[in-house]
Structure formats: structure tokens, C-alpha cells
Motif scaffolding. Structure first.
Motif, PDB file in Angstrom:
ATOM      1  N   GLU A 217      -5.563   0.350   2.240  1.00 37.78           N
ATOM      2  CA  GLU A 217      -6.232   0.776   1.006  1.00 37.78           C
ATOM      3  C   GLU A 217      -5.291   0.695  -0.188  1.00 37.78           C
ATOM      4  O   GLU A 217      -5.672   0.274  -1.285  1.00 37.78           O
ATOM      5  CB  GLU A 217      -6.761   2.206   1.162  1.00 37.78           C
ATOM      6  N   GLU A 220      -5.055  -2.871  -1.130  1.00 40.77           N
ATOM      7  CA  GLU A 220      -6.235  -3.300  -1.885  1.00 40.77           C
ATOM      8  C   GLU A 220      -6.174  -2.830  -3.334  1.00 40.77           C
ATOM      9  O   GLU A 220      -6.520  -3.575  -4.260  1.00 40.77           O
ATOM     10  CB  GLU A 220      -7.505  -2.769  -1.220  1.00 40.77           C
ATOM     11  N   THR A 223      -3.755  -5.013  -5.090  1.00 44.67           N
ATOM     12  CA  THR A 223      -4.339  -6.322  -5.405  1.00 44.67           C
ATOM     13  C   THR A 223      -5.340  -6.233  -6.557  1.00 44.67           C
ATOM     14  O   THR A 223      -5.410  -7.123  -7.407  1.00 44.67           O
ATOM     15  CB  THR A 223      -5.033  -6.896  -4.158  1.00 44.67           C
ATOM     16  N   GLN A 224      -6.100  -5.123  -6.582  1.00 47.99           N
ATOM     17  CA  GLN A 224      -7.039  -4.940  -7.694  1.00 47.99           C
ATOM     18  C   GLN A 224      -6.302  -4.790  -9.021  1.00 47.99           C
ATOM     19  O   GLN A 224      -6.684  -5.371 -10.039  1.00 47.99           O
ATOM     20  CB  GLN A 224      -7.914  -3.714  -7.431  1.00 47.99           C
TER      21      GLN A 224
END
Length: 676
Positions: A217, A220, A223-224
Motif C-alpha cells: 500500500e 502504491e 507510485t501515485q
């Protein structure tokens, strides 16, 4: 005009009016009744207008209706002459004035309801400039303007939500689908828990899996963030390219331009702006000022009666006659010098009109350019993806996925129903073909039998004769019934006519005497009515003047009361400030250390020292984070390696279990063979 009346009558007969009019009854309405119908339509648009006009003065009714129609942007309220004639038509309840208003209102009731609702919140109150010099009133007025702007934004959001296409049924279907998915996930989790409980060290493995999920998480989110930073970088690059292009254009313009062309361009712009400021805008302001003065004059005058209107009509006729005489005298005089100047005057007026039209076109072009620039800035500020398309957010993506799933289930159901209907259609079509074939065979057999007996075509002629006889019997019965009914009706009508004549004979004798009396009373009624109207007009003018004086005095008292309350509040505030200052001075001068600690100066110094210590700690923490950054990154890399190692162990464990199960099966098969 007939189409207009027909449309008005049809709309008034529908909900919510239900007037039950036809063209004759509607056209024969009295002026007061027509005004009441107009008021009912206005009350449907704005509930505040639900008033019986018989209980209201005529000038108040006309003022209220004109204000509402102006707010609804009725097209006929344009120039001053239109306003005066419109008010006169409403006062008298004239059909050429009221019918177009009804037609215009009934065509667009939903739109006008929305406009009337918004006008309650968006029409700003006009506050005189002398009151805005007060700070309290200025702050209150600014707060009022902020609330109006916030209402605009909330209303736009509400309209967007209404037109977004998400209905309650779709949301309920989405919720039910999500609940089903939730139940399935809970069952799967329970099955996985039962399966994992038999594995040794499952708690440790679950803990490792939880940590792995947390790290994923986090990855992620990183990366966002990276994608968002890429989007920001892309926007910055686009803005840089746009600014570089503007700089390049400006440099080219500066390179190709010389001082003479720049001065010429500036002189042209200065001439245009000076024309707008000195000629066009003052004329518009003067015209608007005259309009406002005329409207104020019309609003301040009392309501006109029939005698006043007739007097005004006579004055208008006399003025028109004098104007015509002056025009005839001028034409008879016909000075040749004026004839030479008319050509130049016409040319000058044409040039002035062209100049005004070009100035208006220039103003419109400037407004379009400003709107295009605003739209360009808004478009450029929106986030874009790497391929130039708009980025879809997470919530929108989830909503689209749920919507597609629900539509897919509906599509599957419809497809199944469609296949069932196709199968049933094939069966029915085959049944129809079989029945047609049987019917044809039976008809052929019947024809052969008729040919053998020598009576071919007997069945068809028999059916035709039966059908014709049935029709003839029905017509005979209808003729008999109609003749009997007509004879009975004629007898009943004759008897009713005789009875009515005998009953009306004495009434007609009394009516003759009453008609003469009615004529005498009508003459007396007209005289009394004229006296009453003259007296009522005088009393009404006096009452309107007294009302204006009372209104002015009430406004003056309200202003004085507001000023009195404002001065009292300001004096209390000043007293509180003085009291606080004296307490501060006493505490600061006092020898007691406890009293000194209560001063605002000491409190603020204490807060400043605490914030400085906090800032020092945060700087030390920042320094420690910077120093440990490389070690933390290395530790993160080690965690990734550990994740790969755990995955390899998991695969090895699964393979070992599968091999042991295969060996056990082979061993059991060998034992069975030995037993055999």
C-alpha cells in the motif's frame, strides 16, 4: 390571435388551474376577473403573489405585477413608452395587454418558477453609499455578498448532481451489488482462515503477510505521488512552452516593429478609448439616468382614475395636433439653405451610427477575447495524463466499475430472456404452419366432396349469405329502435313546451314591469357610480400622500434607532477595551509576581519561548531523518529481498506438499495391489 387564445384556454383548463373555460367564456371575462386570472398564474410561479386583488389597492397591484414581470425579464418592459402603456393597460384590464402576458407566462412556467426562486436569494439589496461608510454595515454587507456567492456555487453543484445521471435506483443497485460482494468476500476469508489454521507457524506468516500488504500500500501511494508529480511536471513544461512561445512572439513583434508603427498603434488605441470614454459611455449613462428618473416619477405618482386617463388622452391629442401644424409650417417655409445642409447632416448621422456600431463590435470582441483567455487558463489548469487525456480519479473509476458490473448483470438477464423468447417464437411459428397446412387439406377435401355432389362453392356462398343476413338484421333492429325513440322524444318535447308556456305566462307579465324599473335604476346607478369614483379618486390620492409621509417618517425613525444601537455597542466595546487596558497596567505595575505572570505580555513571551523550543526540536528531528535516509532506503531494499525470499519459500513449500501427496497416493496404490 385565435391560436393564442386557444393555447391560454387549454393551459388554464389543465392542472393546477382547472378553470373549465372555453373560448367564449374566456373572451367575455370582465377586466377584474382577467386581472385575477393573471394574478393566479403569477401566484403559481411565485407563492408570495397569492392575493385577492379586490382586497388590494389598484396601484399596489400594478406595482407588484410590474416588479415581478421585470424580474422575470418580460420582453415588453423595454422602453419608457412601453412601460407607461403597459401600466395603463394593466390598470384597465385591457385584453391586448393581459393576453400576451398570459401566453408568455404559460409557455414557460417551470423556467419562471426556477427564476423566481433564485431571485429571492440573488437579487441584491441596494444600500446607499452614506451607510456603507460605517465599518459595521460594510462588514455585514460584505458578508451578505459572500453568502450570495456561496449560494451560487452550491446551486451550481446541486444542478450538476441532478443532471449527472446517478439516480437513486442505480445507487441502490450498486449498494446491493457491493453488499453481495462483501458477503462473498467474508465467506472467502472464513474459508481461507480454516485452511490456514492447519498450517504450522500460521500466525507468523499472517504477520509477515500483513507487513507485506502495508508495504505494498505504501508502494502504491508512492507510485501515485510519483504520477501526480509527473502530471505537475508535464503541466509546468506546457506552461513553460506557452510562455516561451509568447516571449518568441513578443520578440518577433518587437523585431519587426519600429517606433513609428508602435506610436501609430498606441494612437489608434488611445483614440478608440477616448471615444468610448468621452462619447459612447456618457450617452449610455445619460439615457439610463433619464430612464431611472422617469421610472421614479412614475412610481411616485398615485394611481390614475378614468377621468385622469381621459384628460391625459386629450392632452396627447392636442400635442399631436400642434406637432402636425409645426411640421406643415416648416414644410411650407422650406429654406433652400437647409436643403443644402440636409445631405451633409445625413452623411454625418450615417458616420456617427457606423462609429457607434464599430465601437460596440470592438467591445464585444474584447469580451470574447477575455472569455476565451479565461477558458484557456481553466483548461490548462486541469490535470492531464501523459497522452493528453484527462486523468480519471480513484472514486470515479470505482463508480464506473460498479456501474459496468450492474449493467453487465442486466445485459445477461436480458440476453437470457431474449433467447427464451426466440425459442418460443420458433415453436409458435411451427405450430402456425402446421395449422395452416391442416386447414388447407380440410378445404381441399371439402371442395372435392362438393364437386362430387355437384354443389361446388356451396360453403363459401353459405358463409357470405349468413354474414349478409346478420348485418341486415342488425340494421333493421337499429332502424326500429331509432324510429320509436324519435316518436317518443317528439311527444315528450311537445308536452314540455306546453307546460313551459303555461308556467312562463304570468312571469312574462311581471317581467315587463320590472324591465322599466330596471332601466330607471340603471340610470340612477350610473350617476351614483360616477360620484363614487370621483370621491374615491380624491380620497385615494390623499391616502397615498399620507402613506408616503408615514413611510418616510418610519424610515427616519428606524435609521435613528439603528444609529442609537450602534453607538451604544461601540461605547460598550470601548469601555471593555479601556477596562482590559487598565487591568493589564495594574498587573504589570503590581509588585506581586503572581499578578505579573497573568499579564498578556508574559503569556505571549512564554508562548514564544515554547514555540522556539519546539522549532529547535523539529530541526533536530529533520537533521536526524536526513542522516538516516540512506540507511532506511537500504533497509527497504532488504525488506524487498526478504519478500522475494518468502515467496520462494512459499513456492518450495507448496511443491513439497504436492510431491508428498503424490507419493502417498502411489504408496497406497501399491499396497492395494499387494493385497489383491
Amino acid at each position: 390571435m385565435s391560436e393564442q387564445l386557444k393555447f391560454i384556454v387549454e393551459e388554464l383548463n389543465k392542472d393546477p388551474f382547472k378553470k373549465n373555460f372555453n373560448l367564449i367564456t374566456f373572451d367575455s371575462l370582465e377586466p377584474m376577473q382577467l386581472l385575477q386570472i393573471l394574478n393566479d398564474v403569477l401566484a403559481e410561479i411565485d407563492p408570495k403573489q397569492a392575493i385577492d386583488i379586490r382586497e388590494e389597492m389598484p396601484e399596489q397591484t400594478i406595482k407588484r405585477m410590474c416588479a415581478l414581470l421585470r424580474m422575470l425579464k418580460y420582453k415588453s418592459l423595454g422602453s419608457l413608452s412601453d412601460v407607461s402603456s403597459f401600466r395603463q393597460g394593466l390598470v384597465t384590464g385591457s385584453k391586448p395587454v393581459v393576453h400576451p402576458v398570459l401566453h408568455w407566462l404559460l409557455q414557460r412556467i417551470p423556467e419562471l418558477k426556477k427564476r423566481a426562486y433564485l431571485a429571492r436569494f440573488l437579487v441584491k439589496l441596494e444600500v446607499p453609499a452614506e451607510f456603507l461608510q460605517d465599518d459595521v454595515i460594510t462588514d455585514t454587507y460584505n458578508q451578505y455578498e459572500d453568502l450570495v456567492e456561496s449560494f451560487k456555487t452550491y446551486h451550481k453543484q446541486c444542478e450538476q448532481l441532478r443532471t449527472s445521471g446517478f439516480s437513486t435506483a442505480e445507487i441502490r443497485r450498486d449498494i446491493s451489488a457491493m453488499e453481495d460482494e462483501k458477503d462473498q468476500l467474508i465467506k472467502r476469508v472464513e474459508r481461507l482462515k480454516k485452511r490456514v489454521e492447519s498450517v504450522p507457524n500460521h500466525l507468523r506468516m499472517l504477520e509477515q503477510a500483513r507487513r507485506l500488504r502495508v508495504e505494498k500500500e505504501r508502494q502504491e501511494s508512492l507510485t501515485q505521488q510519483k504520477q501526480e508529480q509527473k502530471n505537475q511536471l508535464f503541466q509546468a513544461e506546457q506552461r513553460l512552452q506557452r510562455l516561451q512561445q509568447q516571449l518568441k512572439d513578443l520578440r518577433q513583434a518587437a523585431a519587426n516593429a519600429n517606433p513609428e508603427s508602435l506610436m501609430k498603434r498606441l494612437e489608434e488605441e488611445m483614440k478608440i478609448n477616448s471615444y468610448m470614454v468621452s462619447e459612447k459611455l456618457p450617452k449610455e449613462l445619460e439615457g439610463m439616468g433619464r430612464t431611472v428618473q422617469y421610472l421614479q416619477k412614475v412610481a411616485s405618482e398615485p394611481a390614475l382614475g378614468q377621468d385622469d386617463l381621459q384628460e391625459l388622452r386629450d392632452k396627447i391629442k392636442e400635442a399631436d395636433f400642434q406637432i402636425n401644424q409645426l411640421i406643415e409650417k416648416k414644410m411650407m417655409r422650406n429654406d433652400p439653405m437647409d436643403d443644402k445642409l440636409t445631405l451633409y447632416r445625413q452623411q454625418a448621422s450615417i458616420i456617427v451610427r457606423k462609429k457607434e456600431s464599430k465601437a460596440e463590435e470592438l467591445q464585444e470582441a474584447r469580451e470574447e477575447l477575455a472569455a476565451a483567455e479565461r477558458e484557456l487558463r481553466q483548461r490548462s489548469s486541469q490535470p492531464k495524463g501523459s497522452d493528453g487525456e484527462e486523468v480519471v480519479r480513484g472514486d470515479e473509476l470505482k463508480r464506473l466499475v460498479v456501474k459496468i458490473r450492474s449493467k453487465r448483470t442486466v445485459w445477461q438477464k436480458k440476453r437470457q430472456e431474449m433467447s427464451e423468447l426466440k425459442a418460443e417464437y420458433g415453436v409458435l411459428q411451427r405450430t402456425e404452419e402446421i395449422l395452416k397446412q391442416r386447414h388447407e387439406t380440410i378445404q381441399q377435401k371439402l371442395q372435392t366432396v362438393e364437386a362430387e355432389k355437384g354443389i361446388s362453392g356451396y360453403s363459401t356462398t353459405q358463409e357470405e349469405l349468413e354474414r349478409v343476413s346478420a348485418i341486415k338484421s342488425e340494421l333493421d333492429e337499429k332502424k326500429g329502435r331509432t324510429l320509436d325513440d324519435m316518436s317518443e322524444m317528439v311527444k315528450a318535447l311537445n308536452s314540455m313546451i306546453v307546460e313551459k308556456k303555461s308556467a312562463l305566462a304570468p312571469i312574462i307579465k311581471e317581467l315587463r314591469s320590472l324591465r322599466q324599473r330596471c332601466q330607471d335604476l340603471s340610470v340612477e346607478y350610473e350617476e351614483k357610480k360616477k360620484q363614487y369614483e370621483r370621491c374615491a379618486a380624491g380620497l385615494e390620492s390623499n391616502r397615498s400622500k399620507l402613506n408616503q409621509e408615514v413611510k418616510a417618517l418610519r424610515e427616519e425613525t428606524e435609521q435613528e434607532e439603528n444609529r442609537y444601537h450602534y453607538i451604544n455597542c461601540m461605547s460598550e466595546i470601548v469601555e471593555m477595551q479601556i477596562q482590559r487596558a487598565t487591568e493589564e497596567m495594574k498587573a504589570y505595575v503590581s509588585s506581586d509576581p503572581l499578578e505579573r505572570k497573568k499579564t498578556f505580555r508574559d503569556l505571549y513571551l512564554k508562548n514564544i519561548s515554547e514555540q522556539e523550543l519546539l522549532g529547535k526540536k523539529l530541526r533536530e528531528k529533520q537533521k536526524m531523518v536526513r542522516e538516516n535516509h540512506a540507511a532506511n532506503m537500504e533497509q527497504m531494499k532488504m525488506w524487498l529481498d526478504l519478500e522475494q525470499l518468502m515467496e520462494c519459500k512459499k513456492q518450495c513449500f507448496i511443491r513439497a506438499q504436492s510431491q508428498t501427496s503424490i507419493g502417498r497416493v502411489i504408496q497406497e496404490g501399491g499396497e492395494d495391489r499387494l493385497i489383491l
